[in-house]
Design an enzyme around this catalytic site. Structure first.
Site, PDB file in Angstrom:
ATOM      1  N   MET A   1      11.863  -6.275  19.948  1.00 51.37           N
ATOM      2  CA  MET A   1      10.902  -5.479  20.697  1.00 51.37           C
ATOM      3  C   MET A   1      11.398  -4.063  20.933  1.00 51.37           C
ATOM      4  O   MET A   1      10.615  -3.112  20.945  1.00 51.37           O
ATOM      5  CB  MET A   1      10.572  -6.155  22.037  1.00 51.37           C
ATOM      6  CG  MET A   1       9.680  -7.368  21.908  1.00 51.37           C
ATOM      7  SD  MET A   1       8.912  -7.853  23.476  1.00 51.37           S
ATOM      8  CE  MET A   1      10.351  -8.305  24.443  1.00 51.37           C
TER       9      MET A   1
ATOM     10  N   ASP B   1      22.153   0.729  22.060  1.00 55.92           N
ATOM     11  CA  ASP B   1      22.374  -0.696  21.771  1.00 55.92           C
ATOM     12  C   ASP B   1      23.858  -0.919  21.524  1.00 55.92           C
ATOM     13  O   ASP B   1      24.579   0.017  21.164  1.00 55.92           O
ATOM     14  CB  ASP B   1      21.570  -1.109  20.530  1.00 55.92           C
ATOM     15  CG  ASP B   1      21.199  -2.585  20.533  1.00 55.92           C
ATOM     16  OD1 ASP B   1      22.068  -3.418  20.864  1.00 55.92           O
ATOM     17  OD2 ASP B   1      20.050  -2.910  20.212  1.00 55.92           O
TER      18      ASP B   1
ATOM     19  N   ASP C   1      26.771  -0.638  25.911  1.00 54.70           N
ATOM     20  CA  ASP C   1      26.825  -1.973  26.487  1.00 54.70           C
ATOM     21  C   ASP C   1      26.205  -1.845  27.871  1.00 54.70           C
ATOM     22  O   ASP C   1      26.783  -1.216  28.762  1.00 54.70           O
ATOM     23  CB  ASP C   1      28.278  -2.446  26.578  1.00 54.70           C
ATOM     24  CG  ASP C   1      28.423  -3.790  27.272  1.00 54.70           C
ATOM     25  OD1 ASP C   1      27.427  -4.322  27.801  1.00 54.70           O
ATOM     26  OD2 ASP C   1      29.562  -4.299  27.321  1.00 54.70           O
ATOM     27  N   VAL C   2      25.020  -2.408  28.060  1.00 54.28           N
ATOM     28  CA  VAL C   2      24.290  -2.182  29.310  1.00 54.28           C
ATOM     29  C   VAL C   2      25.000  -2.758  30.526  1.00 54.28           C
ATOM     30  O   VAL C   2      24.674  -2.406  31.663  1.00 54.28           O
ATOM     31  CB  VAL C   2      22.855  -2.738  29.232  1.00 54.28           C
ATOM     32  CG1 VAL C   2      22.049  -2.027  28.168  1.00 54.28           C
ATOM     33  CG2 VAL C   2      22.839  -4.253  29.042  1.00 54.28           C
TER      34      VAL C   2
ATOM     35  N   TYR D   1      18.153 -17.377  33.257  1.00 54.01           N
ATOM     36  CA  TYR D   1      17.120 -16.477  32.759  1.00 54.01           C
ATOM     37  C   TYR D   1      16.068 -16.218  33.829  1.00 54.01           C
ATOM     38  O   TYR D   1      15.665 -15.071  34.066  1.00 54.01           O
ATOM     39  CB  TYR D   1      16.475 -17.069  31.505  1.00 54.01           C
ATOM     40  CG  TYR D   1      15.595 -16.098  30.760  1.00 54.01           C
ATOM     41  CD1 TYR D   1      16.148 -15.026  30.067  1.00 54.01           C
ATOM     42  CD2 TYR D   1      14.215 -16.245  30.748  1.00 54.01           C
ATOM     43  CE1 TYR D   1      15.348 -14.123  29.383  1.00 54.01           C
ATOM     44  CE2 TYR D   1      13.407 -15.357  30.067  1.00 54.01           C
ATOM     45  CZ  TYR D   1      13.975 -14.291  29.389  1.00 54.01           C
ATOM     46  OH  TYR D   1      13.178 -13.402  28.713  1.00 54.01           O
TER      47      TYR D   1
ATOM     48  N   LYS E   1      15.212 -12.557  35.663  1.00 54.32           N
ATOM     49  CA  LYS E   1      13.912 -11.900  35.510  1.00 54.32           C
ATOM     50  C   LYS E   1      13.170 -11.801  36.848  1.00 54.32           C
ATOM     51  O   LYS E   1      12.460 -10.810  37.086  1.00 54.32           O
ATOM     52  CB  LYS E   1      13.071 -12.645  34.470  1.00 54.32           C
ATOM     53  CG  LYS E   1      13.650 -12.562  33.057  1.00 54.32           C
ATOM     54  CD  LYS E   1      13.829 -11.109  32.585  1.00 54.32           C
ATOM     55  CE  LYS E   1      14.253 -11.014  31.128  1.00 54.32           C
ATOM     56  NZ  LYS E   1      14.397  -9.611  30.671  1.00 54.32           N
TER      57      LYS E   1
ATOM     58  N   VAL F   1       6.816 -14.392  22.735  1.00 54.70           N
ATOM     59  CA  VAL F   1       6.684 -13.325  21.735  1.00 54.70           C
ATOM     60  C   VAL F   1       7.563 -13.667  20.539  1.00 54.70           C
ATOM     61  O   VAL F   1       8.704 -14.127  20.701  1.00 54.70           O
ATOM     62  CB  VAL F   1       7.096 -11.953  22.320  1.00 54.70           C
ATOM     63  CG1 VAL F   1       6.962 -10.855  21.269  1.00 54.70           C
ATOM     64  CG2 VAL F   1       6.249 -11.624  23.548  1.00 54.70           C
TER      65      VAL F   1
END
Length: 260
Positions: free
Chosen positions: A20, A39, A63-64, A154, A158, A187
């Site tokens: 995405m 990324d 690296d987030v 997860y 979120k 998705v």
């Protein structure tokens, strides 16, 4: 003649090397936006596609989960472009494990990527976006941040991102920075690889009768980045084919043969 839609001149997209994130980046490039591709993987092929089509892009290793890396990337954007009008916190990971199967390591990884990452990112970009006159932040959450999803790491990440988005929206509004969350359903991306049984079962609950495409999520992201959504902040945009709103009874009536 249709009215021209305006977008920020510079947008930073995380997880932009594939899936995405790449879809969002390519669409922005087509619309004349300079896209900062961030990324841990090599986003150069996506940048080449954008520039090859006449667009503008730059590649940034990120690296987030590393707050210092965020500071470096924002410094790079400031030095190279001088402005930033949009951020898409798209990078994410998923581990479909039930509660007692979720190890401490999995819990930590998923929370750090999916929740700490956007937190660090919004802190890092806020000053530059403020100095640029405001803009739009789009956080890619999930319908798992709206319902009781079976995978605790997860789901918690979120749900946390949903609340974090609303908190940031209130904090940043005075600077003209809007913050909204997008909540995709199922998705067709690499996150679903190896989960055919899960997907087949889930699709039976989707009123639209199919998975979404990355491009359909991108359309929602583009709307939230654009000047068509200037009075929208702190909101949740659900893009799921009706799964959250009607999935339960869609599945019940389908299995009952339509007999109520």
């Amino acid at each position: 003649m249709s009215e021209r839609i305006g977008y920020p001149s510079v947008v930073l997209v995380t997880g932009a090397a594939s899936g995405m994130g790449a879809s969002h980046a390519l669409a922005l490039g087509e619309r004349g936006v300079h896209v900062c591709l961030a990324d841990v993987a090599d986003a150069a092929p996506v940048a080449e596609r954008i520039t090859g089509a006449g667009g503008s892009a730059s590649v940034h290793a990120l690296d987030v989960t590393d707050a210092g890396a965020w500071t470096r990337v924002v410094d790079e954007v400031r030095a190279e472009r001088g402005t930033l009008g949009g951020l898409v916190n798209n990078a994410g990971v998923s581990r479909r494990l039930e509660f007692l199967d979720t190890t401490d390591e999995v819990w930590d990884l998923v929370l750090r990527v999916n929740l700490y990452g956007p937190f660090y990112g919004m802190k890092a970009v806020a000053g530059l976006m403020r100095d640029s006159g405001g803009g739009s932040i789009v956080n890619i959450s999930s319908i798992s941040g709206q319902i009781g999803y079976f995978s605790p790491a997860y789901s918690a990440s979120k749900w946390g991102l949903t609340g974090l988005s609303k908190s940031a929206a209130g904090n940043f509004a005075r600077w003209g920075i809007r913050v909204n969350s997008v909540h995709p359903g199922l998705v067709g991306t690499a996150l679903l690889e190896g989960s055919d049984t899960f997907v087949e079962s889930a699709v039976r609950s989707i009123p639209a009768g199919r998975m979404g495409t990355p491009e359909e999520i991108t359309d929602a992201v583009l709307f939230l980045l654009s000047d068509r959504s200037t009075y929208l902040t702190g909101s949740e945009l659900t893009v799921d084919g009706g799964l959250v709103s009607n999935g339960l009874y869609h599945r019940i009536t389908s299995e009952a043969g339509g007999r109520l």
